[in-house]
Design a protein around this motif. Structure first.
Motif, PDB file in Angstrom:
ATOM      1  N   MET A 163      52.426  25.640  10.420  1.00 52.51           N
ATOM      2  CA  MET A 163      52.228  26.989  10.964  1.00 52.51           C
ATOM      3  C   MET A 163      53.531  27.781  10.926  1.00 52.51           C
ATOM      4  SD  MET A 163      49.536  26.779  14.125  1.00 52.51           S
ATOM      5  CE  MET A 163      50.556  25.716  15.132  1.00 52.51           C
ATOM      6  N   ASN A 164      54.643  27.105  11.192  1.00 46.89           N
ATOM      7  CA  ASN A 164      55.936  27.776  11.150  1.00 46.89           C
ATOM      8  C   ASN A 164      56.256  28.241   9.729  1.00 46.89           C
ATOM      9  OD1 ASN A 164      58.279  28.682  12.492  1.00 46.89           O
ATOM     10  ND2 ASN A 164      59.431  26.925  11.728  1.00 46.89           N
ATOM     11  N   GLU A 165      55.947  27.394   8.747  1.00 44.13           N
ATOM     12  CA  GLU A 165      56.158  27.768   7.344  1.00 44.13           C
ATOM     13  C   GLU A 165      55.257  28.941   6.957  1.00 44.13           C
ATOM     14  OE1 GLU A 165      55.443  24.284   5.075  1.00 44.13           O
ATOM     15  OE2 GLU A 165      57.380  23.363   5.523  1.00 44.13           O
ATOM     16  N   LEU A 166      54.014  28.911   7.416  1.00 44.45           N
ATOM     17  CA  LEU A 166      53.081  29.991   7.108  1.00 44.45           C
ATOM     18  C   LEU A 166      53.577  31.307   7.677  1.00 44.45           C
ATOM     19  CD1 LEU A 166      50.383  31.085   6.063  1.00 44.45           C
ATOM     20  CD2 LEU A 166      49.324  30.331   8.194  1.00 44.45           C
ATOM     21  N   LEU A 170      54.592  34.560   5.568  1.00 48.11           N
ATOM     22  CA  LEU A 170      53.924  35.836   5.822  1.00 48.11           C
ATOM     23  C   LEU A 170      54.931  36.934   6.142  1.00 48.11           C
ATOM     24  CD1 LEU A 170      50.878  34.656   7.958  1.00 48.11           C
ATOM     25  CD2 LEU A 170      50.760  35.772   5.726  1.00 48.11           C
ATOM     26  N   PHE A 171      55.942  36.590   6.920  1.00 49.04           N
ATOM     27  CA  PHE A 171      56.968  37.562   7.294  1.00 49.04           C
ATOM     28  C   PHE A 171      57.740  38.012   6.055  1.00 49.04           C
ATOM     29  CE2 PHE A 171      61.253  38.553   9.089  1.00 49.04           C
ATOM     30  CZ  PHE A 171      60.860  39.652   9.826  1.00 49.04           C
ATOM     31  N   LEU A 172      58.095  37.047   5.199  1.00 49.43           N
ATOM     32  CA  LEU A 172      58.813  37.373   3.981  1.00 49.43           C
ATOM     33  C   LEU A 172      57.949  38.196   3.037  1.00 49.43           C
ATOM     34  CD1 LEU A 172      61.208  37.118   2.061  1.00 49.43           C
ATOM     35  CD2 LEU A 172      60.335  34.880   1.361  1.00 49.43           C
ATOM     36  N   PHE A 173      56.689  37.791   2.883  1.00 44.71           N
ATOM     37  CA  PHE A 173      55.795  38.503   1.973  1.00 44.71           C
ATOM     38  C   PHE A 173      55.543  39.924   2.465  1.00 44.71           C
ATOM     39  CE2 PHE A 173      51.991  39.629  -0.330  1.00 44.71           C
ATOM     40  CZ  PHE A 173      52.213  39.049  -1.573  1.00 44.71           C
ATOM     41  N   ILE A 283      47.063  32.108 -10.246  1.00 45.55           N
ATOM     42  CA  ILE A 283      47.975  31.281  -9.446  1.00 45.55           C
ATOM     43  C   ILE A 283      49.046  32.091  -8.720  1.00 45.55           C
ATOM     44  CG2 ILE A 283      47.601  29.253 -10.879  1.00 45.55           C
ATOM     45  CD1 ILE A 283      50.306  29.810 -12.183  1.00 45.55           C
ATOM     46  N   PHE A 284      49.320  33.320  -9.190  1.00 38.96           N
ATOM     47  CA  PHE A 284      50.319  34.145  -8.516  1.00 38.96           C
ATOM     48  C   PHE A 284      49.695  35.057  -7.459  1.00 38.96           C
ATOM     49  CE2 PHE A 284      52.390  33.254 -12.641  1.00 38.96           C
ATOM     50  CZ  PHE A 284      53.549  32.651 -12.163  1.00 38.96           C
ATOM     51  N   ASP A 285      48.377  34.965  -7.266  1.00 39.87           N
ATOM     52  CA  ASP A 285      47.719  35.739  -6.219  1.00 39.87           C
ATOM     53  C   ASP A 285      48.027  35.134  -4.859  1.00 39.87           C
ATOM     54  OD1 ASP A 285      46.683  37.200  -8.264  1.00 39.87           O
ATOM     55  OD2 ASP A 285      44.644  36.396  -8.096  1.00 39.87           O
ATOM     56  N   ARG A 286      48.161  35.997  -3.880  1.00 44.30           N
ATOM     57  CA  ARG A 286      48.453  35.508  -2.526  1.00 44.30           C
ATOM     58  C   ARG A 286      47.297  34.661  -1.994  1.00 44.30           C
ATOM     59  NH1 ARG A 286      48.803  41.354   0.283  1.00 44.30           N
ATOM     60  NH2 ARG A 286      49.860  41.746  -1.694  1.00 44.30           N
ATOM     61  N   PHE A 287      47.642  33.583  -1.329  1.00 44.96           N
ATOM     62  CA  PHE A 287      46.709  32.646  -0.699  1.00 44.96           C
ATOM     63  C   PHE A 287      45.836  31.875  -1.691  1.00 44.96           C
ATOM     64  CE2 PHE A 287      47.499  35.444   2.962  1.00 44.96           C
ATOM     65  CZ  PHE A 287      47.862  34.487   3.889  1.00 44.96           C
ATOM     66  N   TYR A 288      46.134  31.962  -2.976  1.00 48.37           N
ATOM     67  CA  TYR A 288      45.300  31.241  -3.938  1.00 48.37           C
ATOM     68  C   TYR A 288      45.747  29.787  -4.022  1.00 48.37           C
ATOM     69  CZ  TYR A 288      42.730  29.959  -8.098  1.00 48.37           C
ATOM     70  OH  TYR A 288      41.875  29.331  -8.980  1.00 48.37           O
ATOM     71  N   ARG A 289      44.764  28.887  -3.942  1.00 47.05           N
ATOM     72  CA  ARG A 289      45.029  27.453  -4.082  1.00 47.05           C
ATOM     73  C   ARG A 289      44.159  26.921  -5.202  1.00 47.05           C
ATOM     74  NH1 ARG A 289      44.678  28.612   1.245  1.00 47.05           N
ATOM     75  NH2 ARG A 289      46.452  28.103   2.579  1.00 47.05           N
ATOM     76  N   LEU A 303      51.136  30.947  -0.581  1.00 47.35           N
ATOM     77  CA  LEU A 303      51.955  32.132  -0.802  1.00 47.35           C
ATOM     78  C   LEU A 303      53.193  31.846  -1.644  1.00 47.35           C
ATOM     79  CD1 LEU A 303      51.854  33.804   2.733  1.00 47.35           C
ATOM     80  CD2 LEU A 303      50.951  34.766   0.630  1.00 47.35           C
ATOM     81  N   GLY A 304      53.466  30.573  -1.913  1.00 44.56           N
ATOM     82  CA  GLY A 304      54.700  30.198  -2.590  1.00 44.56           C
ATOM     83  C   GLY A 304      54.904  30.883  -3.920  1.00 44.56           C
TER      84      GLY A 304
END
Length: 339
Positions: A163-166, A170-173, A283-289, A303-304
């Motif tokens: 959750m901390n990473e997420l 999110l803050f960076l994005f 693969i470069f779309d946000r939240f895509y897995r 988001l990576g």
């Protein structure tokens, strides 16, 4: 306008009728009548031309404005005139096109915002539910075995880290999306920078028992304009993607630096399972897995790679991926040289 034209034509016919009736009158009368007929014909032709060149385009413009007022921006007025009215019609069509494009972008942004909120809600709810369940298990069970308690706490810790990473991603994005992320650009010799960076990546991967190979194919150390911290983060996001989806054992990551015209070209490839062709463009779309079940950590912010692309493009560069199922994936980053 139509009433006036009808009246003018009626008047002309009346003059002609009188001429036939008064054919024996002096020539001057006939001449005057002919002048009047000519005048009316010229006037009718003038108003016909005026209607075609001015009144009809203005009426079409009025209809176009009414359509735009209703929210219909798909308006295109046809006008072949090259006068001021024609220029006005061209300007109106361009305005309508820009309004339609703006509305499309606004709708797309709103859809992305809704999808972003839905994904955040889902990605936060899963670990929170897990944490809640294990905490309730610890509180409800009397005399819980120490090994079970330790395992529960490890799972709770793992979810909190996720959750901390997420939240960090999110803050960076969000900062990138609003163009409010501060960059500290410097002119950096690319060979020296990549040598230091890959050495750091290699040491970290060595601890994870991952083989890392770096090749420098550049003949001279040209400079690029970059923020070392942000570029490091972009590359680590790509490496992290390889670690998540790569094999448990025998993972090999290769890095290569070369010169491609006026660009520094940095490639990161792995021997992972590869990406299906239908999923590669996303693969470069946000939240895509690609496949949640295939990640060893079971959880990924998704988001990576989206962040990596934003960071690279903020440097004036580009990022692309190529892959073949069963043969791994290669990410290519290009950065422009600077004087």
């Amino acid at each position: 306008m139509h009433y006036f034209r009808s009246f003018a034509l009626l008047f002309i016919f009346l003059i002609l009728f009188l001429l036939f009736k008064l054919a024996d009158i002096k020539a001057i009368v006939i001449f005057i009548a002919a002048l009047l007929i000519a005048k009316e014909i010229v006037q009718v032709l003038f108003f016909l031309r005026l209607e075609k060149r001015v009144f009809q385009p203005i009426e079409a413009l009025k209809s176009g404005v009414d359509e735009i007022a209703k929210g219909n921006y798909n308006v295109n007025i046809k006008c072949e005139m090259r006068n001021e009215i024609g220029m006005l019609v061209v300007a109106f069509n361009e305005m309508a096109r820009k309004l339609e494009e703006g509305e499309r972008i606004k709708t797309e942004y709103e859809d992305n915002r809704k999808a972003l909120i839905a994904n955040i809600s889902h990605d936060l709810k899963t670990p929170i539910t897990s944490i809640q369940g294990y905490i309730e298990a610890i509180l409800d069970e009397d005399g819980i075995p120490q090994e079970n308690k330790k395992r529960y706490l490890q799972i709770i810790h793992h979810n909190i880290v996720y959750m901390n990473e997420l939240i960090d991603d999110l803050f960076l994005f969000a900062k990138l999306d609003m163009q409010k992320l501060h960059f500290q650009f410097e002119k950096v010799p690319i060979r020296a920078f990549m040598s230091d960076l890959t050495e750091e990546i290699g040491l970290e991967l060595e601890e994870r028992r991952v083989q890392f190979l770096y090749t420098d194919k550049m003949e001279q150390d040209l400079t690029v304009r970059l923020d070392g911290k942000r570029m490091h983060q972009a590359l680590m996001n790509i490496v992290g993607n390889a670690l998540k989806y790569g094999p448990e054992e025998g993972l090999v990551i290769k890095a290569e630096l070369s010169k491609q015209g006026d660009f520094a070209c940095f490639k990161l490839s792995d021997n992972g399972p590869g990406i299906p062709a239908d999923k590669l463009p996303k693969i470069f779309d946000r939240f895509y897995r690609i496949d949640k079940e295939r990640t060893k950590e079971l959880m990924s912010t998704g988001l990576g790679l989206a962040i990596a692309r934003e960071l690279v493009e903020a440097h004036g560069g580009s990022i692309a991926a190529s892959s073949e199922e069963g043969k791994g994936t290669c990410f290519t980053i290009t950065l422009p040289f600077t004087e």
